[in-house]
Design a protein around this motif. Structure first.
Motif, PDB file in Angstrom:
ATOM      1  N   LEU A  39       0.858  -1.193   0.000  1.00  0.00           N
ATOM      2  CA  LEU A  39       0.000   0.000   0.000  1.00  0.00           C
ATOM      3  C   LEU A  39       0.891   1.238   0.000  1.00  0.00           C
ATOM      4  N   ALA A  40       0.332   2.380  -0.390  1.00  0.00           N
ATOM      5  CA  ALA A  40       1.093   3.633  -0.314  1.00  0.00           C
ATOM      6  C   ALA A  40       1.166   4.092   1.153  1.00  0.00           C
ATOM      7  N   ASN A  41       2.304   4.676   1.522  1.00  0.00           N
ATOM      8  CA  ASN A  41       2.463   5.316   2.836  1.00  0.00           C
ATOM      9  C   ASN A  41       2.098   4.404   4.014  1.00  0.00           C
ATOM     10  N   PRO A  42       2.646   3.179   4.057  1.00  0.00           N
ATOM     11  CA  PRO A  42       2.260   2.264   5.143  1.00  0.00           C
ATOM     12  C   PRO A  42       2.789   2.704   6.502  1.00  0.00           C
ATOM     13  N   ARG A  43       1.969   2.572   7.527  1.00  0.00           N
ATOM     14  CA  ARG A  43       2.420   2.923   8.879  1.00  0.00           C
ATOM     15  C   ARG A  43       1.726   2.054   9.929  1.00  0.00           C
ATOM     16  N   PHE A  44       2.469   1.816  11.012  1.00  0.00           N
ATOM     17  CA  PHE A  44       1.975   1.001  12.125  1.00  0.00           C
ATOM     18  C   PHE A  44       0.841   1.723  12.850  1.00  0.00           C
ATOM     19  N   VAL A  45      -0.188   0.965  13.246  1.00  0.00           N
ATOM     20  CA  VAL A  45      -1.310   1.566  13.987  1.00  0.00           C
ATOM     21  C   VAL A  45      -1.373   1.049  15.419  1.00  0.00           C
ATOM     22  N   ALA A  46      -1.399  -0.265  15.611  1.00  0.00           N
ATOM     23  CA  ALA A  46      -1.606  -0.814  16.960  1.00  0.00           C
ATOM     24  C   ALA A  46      -1.234  -2.287  16.989  1.00  0.00           C
ATOM     25  N   GLN A  47      -0.961  -2.778  18.200  1.00  0.00           N
ATOM     26  CA  GLN A  47      -0.733  -4.214  18.389  1.00  0.00           C
ATOM     27  C   GLN A  47      -1.317  -4.596  19.742  1.00  0.00           C
ATOM     28  N   ASN A  48      -2.230  -5.523  19.753  1.00  0.00           N
ATOM     29  CA  ASN A  48      -2.792  -6.055  21.001  1.00  0.00           C
ATOM     30  C   ASN A  48      -3.217  -7.500  20.747  1.00  0.00           C
ATOM     31  N   ARG A  49      -2.786  -8.424  21.619  1.00  0.00           N
ATOM     32  CA  ARG A  49      -3.062  -9.855  21.438  1.00  0.00           C
ATOM     33  C   ARG A  49      -2.707 -10.269  20.003  1.00  0.00           C
ATOM     34  N   GLU A  50      -3.663 -10.933  19.278  1.00  0.00           N
ATOM     35  CA  GLU A  50      -3.358 -11.380  17.902  1.00  0.00           C
ATOM     36  C   GLU A  50      -3.610 -10.300  16.855  1.00  0.00           C
ATOM     37  N   TYR A  51      -4.037  -9.124  17.310  1.00  0.00           N
ATOM     38  CA  TYR A  51      -4.420  -8.073  16.366  1.00  0.00           C
ATOM     39  C   TYR A  51      -3.273  -7.082  16.169  1.00  0.00           C
ATOM     40  N   THR A  52      -2.545  -7.254  15.082  1.00  0.00           N
ATOM     41  CA  THR A  52      -1.525  -6.277  14.682  1.00  0.00           C
ATOM     42  C   THR A  52      -2.105  -5.502  13.514  1.00  0.00           C
ATOM     43  N   THR A  53      -2.029  -4.176  13.579  1.00  0.00           N
ATOM     44  CA  THR A  53      -2.680  -3.354  12.548  1.00  0.00           C
ATOM     45  C   THR A  53      -1.723  -2.321  11.976  1.00  0.00           C
TER      46      THR A  53
END
Ligand SMILES: O=P(O)(O)O[C@H]1O[C@H](CO)[C@@H](O)[C@H]1O
Ligand SMILES: O=c1cc[nH]c(=O)[nH]1
Length: 256
Positions: free
Chosen positions: A38-52
């Motif tokens: 994707l264009a301009n990818p950036r980390f949002v959050a990580q909790n349990r199995e949910y990495t975004t």
């Protein structure tokens, strides 16, 4: 229970990007790799199995969020994406081939799922079919065709026990999963995995659009019959198809 300033309990982020679309791998380890498309990818959050992570397609924000293994965590992920305003999701995952024409390295676009798991049954009785949304399925199939990937579109089987499929000899006689396996194959089921039924049913109940594209790791049914099979963990084709499908959906949605 939830307002737009509160982070949903499990996925742990609010929709600051204002995205409607999400790509959902099972594996947290695949999120950053998919976001890199994707264009301009950036980390949002990580909790349990949910990495975004989030990025853009055609200037439109798109989340890439892992859902973990199995229906329960996939259902929670879909519910919380719905809470923050996401309405269109594509599951991208791996599967084992069941139909003989389905080979390792091919793609499967799941148009529907056999509900042999528990999560979707907590939403609606099992007679209700787990079906992908037509808009999303058409976008996935057209993308696979245009990109020249070998794909199969049809029903997949969805279960809660990976080792019920892979070590059936350990299961009690008459164990339900494997006693139905041959019937599913005879009926034309393409492949087996663990989240699509929950993704389709929860999305249906919440009024969201969901589709699913899977990379075939192997086909043990081919091996059982002495046919050749290849093994492929390469997710590139599935990633390209999911990204192109979201692009098509964004462009079509802008015309509405
Ligand atoms: O590759 P993912 O998306 O995790 O999907 C498949 O792989 C896992 C099992 O190995 C299950 O989650 C199954 O559905
Ligand atoms: O055979 C397989 C491969 C991936 N995921 C499954 O659930 N089964």
């Amino acid at each position: 229970m939830y307002n737009e300033h509160q982070k949903p309990y499990h996925i742990g982020f609010i929709n600051e990007a204002g995205a409607r679309y999400a790509i959902l791998p099972g594996d947290p380890g695949r999120v950053e790799k998919i976001a890199a498309h994707l264009a301009n990818p950036r980390f949002v959050a990580q909790n349990r199995e949910y990495t975004t992570w989030v990025g853009e397609i055609e200037g439109e924000p798109v989340y890439v969020m892992s859902t973990g293994m199995g229906g329960p965590s996939a259902a929670i992920g879909i519910e919380e994406l719905h809470q923050i305003g996401v309405d269109t999701v594509i599951r991208i995952g791996t599967c084992g081939g069941m139909a003989l024409p389905v080979k390792g390295g091919d793609l499967v676009v799941a148009t529907g799922a056999i509900r042999m798991e528990g999560t979707s049954k907590e939403y609606v009785p099992v007679e209700f079919p787990a079906i992908a949304h037509l808009d999303v399925t058409n976008a996935l199939v057209n993308s696979a065709k245009e990109l020249g990937h070998t794909y199969h579109a049809g029903v997949v089987q969805c279960k809660d026990s990976f080792y019920g499929q892979h070590s059936p000899e350990r299961m009690p006689a008459g164990y339900e999963l494997m006693s139905k396996w041959d019937a599913w194959i005879k009926a034309g089921c393409l492949a087996s995995e663990m989240e699509s039924a929950a993704v389709f049913i929860v999305s249906q109940i919440l009024g969201m659009r969901a589709g699913c594209v899977l990379n075939v790791l192997w086909n043990q049914e081919r091996r059982k019959q002495g046919l050749s099979d290849s093994e492929s963990q390469d997710m590139t084709a599935a990633i390209d198809v999911s990204v192109e499908a979201i692009r098509k959906l964004i462009l079509a949605d802008r015309e509405k």
